[in-house]
Design a protein around this motif. Structure first.
Motif, PDB file in Angstrom:
ATOM      1  N   VAL A   7       0.856  -1.181   0.000  1.00 37.79           N
ATOM      2  CA  VAL A   7       0.000   0.000   0.000  1.00 37.79           C
ATOM      3  C   VAL A   7       0.894   1.234   0.000  1.00 37.79           C
ATOM      4  O   VAL A   7       1.873   1.293   0.746  1.00 37.79           O
ATOM      5  CB  VAL A   7      -0.919   0.013   1.246  1.00 37.79           C
ATOM      6  CG1 VAL A   7      -1.786   1.251   1.264  1.00 37.79           C
ATOM      7  CG2 VAL A   7      -1.764  -1.241   1.283  1.00 37.79           C
ATOM      8  N   ASP A  10       0.937   7.144  -3.379  1.00 39.11           N
ATOM      9  CA  ASP A  10       0.858   7.490  -4.799  1.00 39.11           C
ATOM     10  C   ASP A  10       1.522   6.407  -5.649  1.00 39.11           C
ATOM     11  O   ASP A  10       2.176   5.507  -5.133  1.00 39.11           O
ATOM     12  CB  ASP A  10       1.447   8.876  -5.093  1.00 39.11           C
ATOM     13  CG  ASP A  10       2.918   8.997  -4.737  1.00 39.11           C
ATOM     14  OD1 ASP A  10       3.618   7.982  -4.743  1.00 39.11           O
ATOM     15  OD2 ASP A  10       3.350  10.130  -4.463  1.00 39.11           O
ATOM     16  N   LEU A  11       1.337   6.502  -6.957  1.00 40.55           N
ATOM     17  CA  LEU A  11       1.813   5.452  -7.864  1.00 40.55           C
ATOM     18  C   LEU A  11       3.330   5.352  -7.916  1.00 40.55           C
ATOM     19  O   LEU A  11       3.878   4.257  -8.050  1.00 40.55           O
ATOM     20  CB  LEU A  11       1.267   5.692  -9.273  1.00 40.55           C
ATOM     21  CG  LEU A  11      -0.219   5.424  -9.450  1.00 40.55           C
ATOM     22  CD1 LEU A  11      -0.673   5.867 -10.827  1.00 40.55           C
ATOM     23  CD2 LEU A  11      -0.524   3.959  -9.234  1.00 40.55           C
ATOM     24  N   LEU A  14       4.448   3.440  -4.892  1.00 39.98           N
ATOM     25  CA  LEU A  14       4.018   2.051  -5.054  1.00 39.98           C
ATOM     26  C   LEU A  14       4.971   1.292  -5.976  1.00 39.98           C
ATOM     27  O   LEU A  14       5.390   0.174  -5.670  1.00 39.98           O
ATOM     28  CB  LEU A  14       2.590   1.998  -5.604  1.00 39.98           C
ATOM     29  CG  LEU A  14       2.008   0.603  -5.803  1.00 39.98           C
ATOM     30  CD1 LEU A  14       1.828  -0.102  -4.472  1.00 39.98           C
ATOM     31  CD2 LEU A  14       0.702   0.678  -6.551  1.00 39.98           C
ATOM     32  N   ILE A  32      -3.622  -2.752 -10.211  1.00 36.36           N
ATOM     33  CA  ILE A  32      -3.452  -1.794  -9.117  1.00 36.36           C
ATOM     34  C   ILE A  32      -4.831  -1.372  -8.638  1.00 36.36           C
ATOM     35  O   ILE A  32      -5.703  -1.048  -9.438  1.00 36.36           O
ATOM     36  CB  ILE A  32      -2.644  -0.576  -9.592  1.00 36.36           C
ATOM     37  CG1 ILE A  32      -1.231  -1.020  -9.963  1.00 36.36           C
ATOM     38  CG2 ILE A  32      -2.605   0.501  -8.522  1.00 36.36           C
ATOM     39  CD1 ILE A  32      -0.403   0.066 -10.599  1.00 36.36           C
ATOM     40  N   LEU A  33      -5.015  -1.377  -7.347  1.00 32.97           N
ATOM     41  CA  LEU A  33      -6.283  -1.006  -6.736  1.00 32.97           C
ATOM     42  C   LEU A  33      -6.174   0.401  -6.171  1.00 32.97           C
ATOM     43  O   LEU A  33      -5.224   0.709  -5.442  1.00 32.97           O
ATOM     44  CB  LEU A  33      -6.627  -1.988  -5.613  1.00 32.97           C
ATOM     45  CG  LEU A  33      -7.873  -1.693  -4.805  1.00 32.97           C
ATOM     46  CD1 LEU A  33      -9.109  -1.889  -5.677  1.00 32.97           C
ATOM     47  CD2 LEU A  33      -7.929  -2.574  -3.598  1.00 32.97           C
ATOM     48  N   GLU A  34      -7.116   1.259  -6.512  1.00 33.69           N
ATOM     49  CA  GLU A  34      -7.142   2.614  -5.969  1.00 33.69           C
ATOM     50  C   GLU A  34      -8.149   2.651  -4.830  1.00 33.69           C
ATOM     51  O   GLU A  34      -9.262   2.146  -4.952  1.00 33.69           O
ATOM     52  CB  GLU A  34      -7.545   3.596  -7.065  1.00 33.69           C
ATOM     53  CG  GLU A  34      -7.492   5.034  -6.606  1.00 33.69           C
ATOM     54  CD  GLU A  34      -7.801   6.011  -7.739  1.00 33.69           C
ATOM     55  OE1 GLU A  34      -7.780   7.215  -7.457  1.00 33.69           O
ATOM     56  OE2 GLU A  34      -8.078   5.568  -8.855  1.00 33.69           O
ATOM     57  N   HIS A  35      -7.741   3.228  -3.689  1.00 30.74           N
ATOM     58  CA  HIS A  35      -8.641   3.339  -2.546  1.00 30.74           C
ATOM     59  C   HIS A  35      -8.449   4.702  -1.889  1.00 30.74           C
ATOM     60  O   HIS A  35      -7.688   5.533  -2.389  1.00 30.74           O
ATOM     61  CB  HIS A  35      -8.412   2.186  -1.550  1.00 30.74           C
ATOM     62  CG  HIS A  35      -7.012   2.071  -1.070  1.00 30.74           C
ATOM     63  ND1 HIS A  35      -6.537   2.742   0.023  1.00 30.74           N
ATOM     64  CD2 HIS A  35      -5.974   1.367  -1.559  1.00 30.74           C
ATOM     65  CE1 HIS A  35      -5.264   2.449   0.196  1.00 30.74           C
ATOM     66  NE2 HIS A  35      -4.888   1.623  -0.754  1.00 30.74           N
ATOM     67  N   GLY A  38      -4.814   5.794  -1.032  1.00 30.40           N
ATOM     68  CA  GLY A  38      -3.801   5.752  -2.085  1.00 30.40           C
ATOM     69  C   GLY A  38      -4.026   4.586  -3.026  1.00 30.40           C
ATOM     70  O   GLY A  38      -5.118   4.393  -3.546  1.00 30.40           O
ATOM     71  N   TYR A  39      -2.972   3.780  -3.212  1.00 24.35           N
ATOM     72  CA  TYR A  39      -2.997   2.672  -4.163  1.00 24.35           C
ATOM     73  C   TYR A  39      -2.454   1.410  -3.503  1.00 24.35           C
ATOM     74  O   TYR A  39      -1.667   1.481  -2.566  1.00 24.35           O
ATOM     75  CB  TYR A  39      -2.135   3.009  -5.384  1.00 24.35           C
ATOM     76  CG  TYR A  39      -2.629   4.222  -6.124  1.00 24.35           C
ATOM     77  CD1 TYR A  39      -3.580   4.118  -7.120  1.00 24.35           C
ATOM     78  CD2 TYR A  39      -2.151   5.482  -5.814  1.00 24.35           C
ATOM     79  CE1 TYR A  39      -4.041   5.228  -7.798  1.00 24.35           C
ATOM     80  CE2 TYR A  39      -2.605   6.606  -6.478  1.00 24.35           C
ATOM     81  CZ  TYR A  39      -3.554   6.473  -7.471  1.00 24.35           C
ATOM     82  OH  TYR A  39      -4.017   7.576  -8.129  1.00 24.35           O
ATOM     83  N   ALA A  40      -2.851   0.253  -4.044  1.00 25.19           N
ATOM     84  CA  ALA A  40      -2.381  -1.030  -3.509  1.00 25.19           C
ATOM     85  C   ALA A  40      -2.118  -1.990  -4.663  1.00 25.19           C
ATOM     86  O   ALA A  40      -2.751  -1.908  -5.718  1.00 25.19           O
ATOM     87  CB  ALA A  40      -3.406  -1.625  -2.559  1.00 25.19           C
ATOM     88  N   GLN A  41      -1.174  -2.891  -4.450  1.00 25.04           N
ATOM     89  CA  GLN A  41      -0.833  -3.921  -5.433  1.00 25.04           C
ATOM     90  C   GLN A  41      -0.634  -5.233  -4.687  1.00 25.04           C
ATOM     91  O   GLN A  41       0.035  -5.263  -3.660  1.00 25.04           O
ATOM     92  CB  GLN A  41       0.456  -3.550  -6.162  1.00 25.04           C
ATOM     93  CG  GLN A  41       0.973  -4.621  -7.095  1.00 25.04           C
ATOM     94  CD  GLN A  41       0.137  -4.784  -8.344  1.00 25.04           C
ATOM     95  OE1 GLN A  41      -0.114  -3.824  -9.042  1.00 25.04           O
ATOM     96  NE2 GLN A  41      -0.309  -5.984  -8.620  1.00 25.04           N
TER      97      GLN A  41
END
Length: 69
Positions: A7, A10-11, A14, A32-35, A38-41
């Motif tokens: 998590v 920002d990209l 990440l 990539i999941l946006e929440h 921020g972002y998660a992978q």
């Protein structure tokens, strides 16, 4: 099989975090999941990948990334 979720706010952060896990035998799983934070992978690693990563030391190269805006 192991799972890991990275998590970041920002990209760019990440991508930097995920790049550190790739030489250790981790592979990307899904997108990539946006929440809200921020972002998660999600990453996945199979048992055989751990043994291969320990036998061969990874050569870490500095890579340049080109972002599409």
């Amino acid at each position: 099989m192991e799972y890991n979720i990275i998590v970041a706010p920002d990209l760019e952060v990440l991508a930097t975090e995920v790049a550190g896990f790739i030489p250790m035998g981790w592979k990307l799983k899904g997108g990539i999941l946006e929440h809200m934070d921020g972002y998660a992978q999600q990453l996945v690693r199979y048992p055989g990948a751990v043994a291969r990563a320990q036998r061969k030391p990874a050569i870490i190269k500095s890579r340049r990334t080109k972002w599409i805006e």
